[in-house]
Design an enzyme around this catalytic site. Structure first.
Site, short mmCIF file in Angstrom:
data_model
loop_
_atom_site.label_atom_id
_atom_site.label_comp_id
_atom_site.label_asym_id
_atom_site.label_seq_id
_atom_site.Cartn_x
_atom_site.Cartn_y
_atom_site.Cartn_z
N ALA A 29 0.98 -1.08 0.15
CA ALA A 29 -0.08 -0.15 0.12
C ALA A 29 0.92 1.29 0.02
O ALA A 29 2.17 1.06 0.06
CB ALA A 29 -0.79 -0.10 1.16
N CYS A 30 0.32 2.45 -0.19
CA CYS A 30 0.98 3.69 -0.45
C CYS A 30 1.96 3.88 0.99
O CYS A 30 1.07 3.85 1.84
CB CYS A 30 -0.24 4.80 -0.60
SG CYS A 30 0.49 6.54 -0.65
N PRO A 31 2.82 4.47 1.13
CA PRO A 31 3.60 4.97 -0.14
C PRO A 31 4.85 3.79 -0.76
O PRO A 31 5.54 4.13 -1.35
CB PRO A 31 4.44 5.85 0.34
CG PRO A 31 4.69 5.50 1.85
CD PRO A 31 3.67 4.63 2.25
#
Lengths: 80, 184
Positions: A16-18
């Site tokens: 998932a981000c980042p």
């Protein structure tokens, strides 16, 4: 479309981000200029984040293969 | 002719602006103040910080006020503190794992729910994000005055690679050179 010669493959599925851009920015530095890194992502945000990252970092996305799961495989050429 | 004069004036004004822009905010750097100790806000701060490194920016975080306890160790205590310092020590969270949500905390239930969701959706925890930031070379300054006010000792803080203690001038000197400045 002709096959792209990939110099290094990266599997960023599930991240998932980042994390996807953190990883891809690390890995691209291990390549020589002109070499291609492929990165498989499942994070839908990567579809807009990767082009933004490439533009800012000065690398080039030569192809994007969108997958059915919201993710994609990006083919990124190291520039400079 | 009037039009030409008008254009010339505009060019002058723009040139002046450019000259001024050249003096400040030139570096590919992000300077951030993390004032909040809330889990959600701190998480946003460290996601932005690590993302910024990936984008080729140098990153500086200035931890102040409620943000200060985020860098406390979860274990151990410093001896010889006065009563007020001890009280602050008891009341403030001991490190990133103890931070709670700014909204929907619900006596801990909401925060716990979010943490469970984060694990399930493979989102890194705040403590993991801080470790990653350290590995990526994100520089962290802790506000010396907050440390002093809250009675924290340096030995109570986590071993972070680029940790320094500083005041407002240090932050402003960094911020002035940075293209991006944030307050969280």
């Amino acid at each position: 479309m002709s096959e792209i010669k990939v110099d290094k493959e990266l599997d960023l599925s599930g991240l998932a981000c980042p994390m996807p851009i953190v990883q891809v920015s690390k890995e691209i530095k291990t390549l020589a200029a002109g070499q291609i890194l492929s990165a498989r992502t499942t994070d839908p945000g990567a579809l807009s984040d990767f082009p933004a990252w490439a533009e800012t970092s000065g690398n080039e996305i030569v192809r994007v293969d969108e997958k059915g799961d919201g993710g994609a495989t990006f083919y990124i050429k190291r520039v400079g | 002719m009037d039009n030409l004069n008008h254009l010339a004036e505009q060019v002058q004004a723009l040139r002046k602006e450019l000259d001024q822009a050249g003096q400040t905010g030139q570096e590919d750097k992000l300077s951030m103040i993390l004032f909040s100790g809330d889990l959600d806000k701190a998480l946003a701060a460290f996601i932005i910080a690590t993302g910024a490194v990936a984008m080729g920016l140098e990153v500086v975080i200035f931890l102040t006020f409620w943000g200060t306890p985020l860098f406390r160790k979860s274990e151990g205590r410093a001896l010889g503190k006065d009563l007020m310092s001890k009280m602050f020590g008891w009341m403030l969270p001991k490190g990133a794992d103890k931070a709670s949500l700014s909204q929907m905390h619900m006596a801990g239930a909401g925060t716990q729910m979010l943490k469970t969701l984060m694990t399930k959706k493979n989102v890194a925890s705040l403590a993991e994000m801080i470790t990653l930031a350290g590995q990526l070379g994100v520089k962290v300054y802790i506000c010396e005055m907050s440390m002093n006010l809250m009675g924290f000792r340096r030995e109570e803080m986590i071993a972070y690679p680029e940790l320094q203690y500083a005041g407002v001038a240090t932050f402003l000197a960094e911020a002035k050179k940075s293209k991006i400045q944030l307050f969280i």
